[in-house]
Design a protein around this motif. Structure first.
Motif, PDB file in Angstrom:
ATOM      1  N   TYR A 114     -23.474  10.438  37.199  1.00 17.88           N
ATOM      2  CA  TYR A 114     -23.811   9.918  35.877  1.00 17.88           C
ATOM      3  C   TYR A 114     -22.597   9.211  35.297  1.00 17.88           C
ATOM      4  N   VAL A 115     -22.833   8.084  34.670  1.00 20.19           N
ATOM      5  CA  VAL A 115     -21.748   7.413  33.965  1.00 20.19           C
ATOM      6  C   VAL A 115     -22.160   7.262  32.509  1.00 20.19           C
ATOM      7  N   ASP A 116     -21.448   7.940  31.638  1.00 17.92           N
ATOM      8  CA  ASP A 116     -21.725   7.817  30.209  1.00 17.92           C
ATOM      9  C   ASP A 116     -20.952   6.617  29.689  1.00 17.92           C
ATOM     10  N   ASP A 117     -21.695   5.606  29.245  1.00 17.58           N
ATOM     11  CA  ASP A 117     -21.090   4.349  28.825  1.00 17.58           C
ATOM     12  C   ASP A 117     -20.729   4.412  27.336  1.00 17.58           C
ATOM     13  N   GLY A 118     -19.889   5.369  26.981  1.00 17.33           N
ATOM     14  CA  GLY A 118     -19.438   5.470  25.597  1.00 17.33           C
ATOM     15  C   GLY A 118     -20.539   5.776  24.600  1.00 17.33           C
ATOM     16  N   SER A 119     -21.454   6.670  24.959  1.00 19.50           N
ATOM     17  CA  SER A 119     -22.552   7.008  24.053  1.00 19.50           C
ATOM     18  C   SER A 119     -22.029   7.635  22.766  1.00 19.50           C
ATOM     19  N   SER A 120     -22.786   7.385  21.688  1.00 19.00           N
ATOM     20  CA  SER A 120     -22.370   7.993  20.429  1.00 19.00           C
ATOM     21  C   SER A 120     -23.233   9.206  20.105  1.00 19.00           C
ATOM     22  N   ASP A 121     -24.189   9.521  20.945  1.00 19.13           N
ATOM     23  CA  ASP A 121     -25.000  10.712  20.708  1.00 19.13           C
ATOM     24  C   ASP A 121     -24.512  11.850  21.621  1.00 19.13           C
ATOM     25  N   ARG A 122     -25.372  12.786  21.967  1.00 14.07           N
ATOM     26  CA  ARG A 122     -24.935  13.952  22.721  1.00 14.07           C
ATOM     27  C   ARG A 122     -24.974  13.762  24.244  1.00 14.07           C
ATOM     28  N   THR A 123     -25.147  12.547  24.689  1.00 14.46           N
ATOM     29  CA  THR A 123     -25.265  12.300  26.130  1.00 14.46           C
ATOM     30  C   THR A 123     -24.089  12.882  26.905  1.00 14.46           C
ATOM     31  N   ARG A 124     -22.882  12.634  26.408  1.00 18.42           N
ATOM     32  CA  ARG A 124     -21.690  13.066  27.135  1.00 18.42           C
ATOM     33  C   ARG A 124     -21.636  14.583  27.271  1.00 18.42           C
ATOM     34  N   ILE A 125     -21.959  15.260  26.189  1.00 17.74           N
ATOM     35  CA  ILE A 125     -21.934  16.723  26.211  1.00 17.74           C
ATOM     36  C   ILE A 125     -22.979  17.256  27.193  1.00 17.74           C
ATOM     37  N   ARG A 126     -24.131  16.607  27.180  1.00 19.37           N
ATOM     38  CA  ARG A 126     -25.218  16.994  28.081  1.00 19.37           C
ATOM     39  C   ARG A 126     -24.781  16.805  29.526  1.00 19.37           C
ATOM     40  N   LEU A 127     -24.137  15.694  29.807  1.00 18.64           N
ATOM     41  CA  LEU A 127     -23.715  15.418  31.185  1.00 18.64           C
ATOM     42  C   LEU A 127     -22.659  16.417  31.631  1.00 18.64           C
ATOM     43  N   ARG A 128     -21.768  16.733  30.709  1.00 22.04           N
ATOM     44  CA  ARG A 128     -20.719  17.686  31.038  1.00 22.04           C
ATOM     45  C   ARG A 128     -21.329  19.039  31.401  1.00 22.04           C
ATOM     46  N   ASP A 129     -22.346  19.439  30.630  1.00 19.31           N
ATOM     47  CA  ASP A 129     -23.039  20.703  30.926  1.00 19.31           C
ATOM     48  C   ASP A 129     -23.716  20.657  32.288  1.00 19.31           C
ATOM     49  N   LEU A 130     -24.395  19.561  32.535  1.00 14.20           N
ATOM     50  CA  LEU A 130     -25.097  19.428  33.812  1.00 14.20           C
ATOM     51  C   LEU A 130     -24.112  19.529  34.973  1.00 14.20           C
ATOM     52  N   ALA A 131     -22.964  18.857  34.822  1.00 24.64           N
ATOM     53  CA  ALA A 131     -21.966  18.867  35.890  1.00 24.64           C
ATOM     54  C   ALA A 131     -21.378  20.264  36.071  1.00 24.64           C
ATOM     55  N   ALA A 132     -21.272  20.985  34.967  1.00 27.46           N
ATOM     56  CA  ALA A 132     -20.671  22.322  35.054  1.00 27.46           C
ATOM     57  C   ALA A 132     -21.618  23.306  35.730  1.00 27.46           C
ATOM     58  N   THR A 133     -22.932  23.099  35.554  1.00 24.79           N
ATOM     59  CA  THR A 133     -23.873  24.061  36.108  1.00 24.79           C
ATOM     60  C   THR A 133     -24.365  23.688  37.499  1.00 24.79           C
ATOM     61  N   ASP A 134     -24.338  22.419  37.830  1.00 24.23           N
ATOM     62  CA  ASP A 134     -24.860  22.000  39.127  1.00 24.23           C
ATOM     63  C   ASP A 134     -23.768  21.264  39.903  1.00 24.23           C
ATOM     64  N   PRO A 135     -23.338  21.793  41.032  1.00 26.37           N
ATOM     65  CA  PRO A 135     -22.254  21.146  41.785  1.00 26.37           C
ATOM     66  C   PRO A 135     -22.638  19.774  42.343  1.00 26.37           C
TER      67      PRO A 135
END
Ligand code: UDP
Ligand code: MG
Length: 328
Positions: free
Chosen positions: A41-62
């Motif tokens: 996933y590449v978060d293109d500087g989102s201003s909503d919660r996309t980045r936080i969501r991606l970080r969570d996904l990456a932390a839970t799924d290798p």
């Protein structure tokens, strides 16, 4: 031997409303195929919660990795970052809004197994407004005429690339990136199939009329200098017709000796000519601007955060590409 077979690259810009649904659909489509996969996933500087969501996904799924930009750099840059991140033998580029149906992935992988380096999933235009449909069709007709590379109508960025195709794309150093053209430029065996266009699942499209127009201009200008050539041709023809007109007036004066007050003619000529001059200057300016832009050699994006050491790998690759460019 690579550790993952399939990398899915997903640029996301303010997609928090749809990202979970997308992720679930993607996993559901990939797991039955029994390939080893990673999702970049590449978060293109989102201003909503996309980045936080991606970080969570990456932390839970290798199998999930992500990179986040410091601001919005545009989809082209996000795709580039994703391609650099990807480690798989094949890479699939797709949008996060479920407009690129994950169910098509098995079919794309199957076509790749038949030896194709690029598999394009081409959407039809069902459900699109008549005006937009007509405009884009005209645009593609124009592009086919003026560009040296072939771009299919409806062939967006939903495609599968083999590793060697990805490496070819990454070896192109230009900073004005028009991927549709680049993918076509690299060549290799390409196959495409059509699927029915679907509406975005949630959230809003980021492509308003103005952005699309600019994107269109980028596409036309980034592949050749034919617009410049056209400007020269127009100028030449105008000069010749003006010459003819002048001769005709002189002949008139010589034969009849009458001098009609040609006010309207003069004004018309001035307006027409200065319009063309301005347009031509604009075309030239556009190219000069591009040269200036390329000459600065800025990076395509700035990374705010990323999941792991993969950032180091990406940096190494960038350095490599830069080096190979400067040694030429
Ligand atoms: N996107 C992006 N950066 C941008 C604009 C869009 O990464 O500046 C992503 C967006 O999150 C989506 C994809 O590019 O995954 C396509 O965008 P969108 O759906 O808005 O375009 P459309 O389908 O309307 O052409
Ligand atoms: Mg979309």
């Amino acid at each position: 031997m690579r550790t993952v077979h399939t990398s899915v690259v997903v640029p996301c810009f303010n997609e928090s409303e749809v990202i979970d649904a997308f992720h679930a659909a993607l996993i559901a489509a990939l797991e039955p195929t029994a390939t080893t996969f990673e999702i970049c996933y590449v978060d293109d500087g989102s201003s909503d919660r996309t980045r936080i969501r991606l970080r969570d996904l990456a932390a839970t799924d290798p199998r999930v990795r992500y990179t986040s930009f410091s601001r919005n750099f545009g989809k082209e840059s996000a795709m580039l970052a994703g391609l650099r991140m990807s480690q798989g033998e094949v890479v699939v580029l797709m949008d996060a809004d479920l407009q690129h149906p994950p169910e098509l992935l098995p079919r794309m992988l199957e076509l790749h197994r038949h030896g194709y380096d690029q598999v394009i999933a081409q959407r039809d235009r069902t459900g699109e407004g008549a005006v937009r449909k007509a405009l884009s069709q005209t645009y593609y007709r124009l592009v086919r005429r003026f560009m040296d590379v072939e771009v299919l109508d409806g062939a967006g960025d939903f495609r599968l690339l083999s590793r060697r195709a990805v490496n070819a794309v990454l070896s192109l150093p230009e900073s004005n990136r028009f991927s549709k053209g680049l993918f076509s430029w690299i060549g290799f065996d390409t196959v495409s199939f059509t699927y029915q266009n679907v509406e975005r699942a949630a959230g809003q499209s980021k492509w308003g009329g103005r952005r699309l127009l600019n994107y269109g201009i980028d596409g036309l200008l980034s592949f050749n200098s034919r617009p410049l050539r056209m400007a020269i041709h127009t100028g030449l023809w105008l000069f010749l017709s003006a010459l003819g007109y002048a001769l005709w007036i002189i002949a008139n004066v010589l034969l009849d000796g009458v001098e009609t007050p040609g006010y309207a003619t003069i004004i018309t000529a001035i307006v027409a000519l200065s319009g063309i001059q301005l347009a031509t200057l604009g075309v030239i300016g556009e190219y000069v601007g591009r040269i200036y832009h390329e000459a600065k050699r800025r990076p395509h994006y700035v990374i705010r955060e990323t999941d792991t050491s993969h950032a180091a790998a990406a940096d190494a690759l960038t350095a490599e590409v830069m080096e190979s460019v400067s040694s030429k």
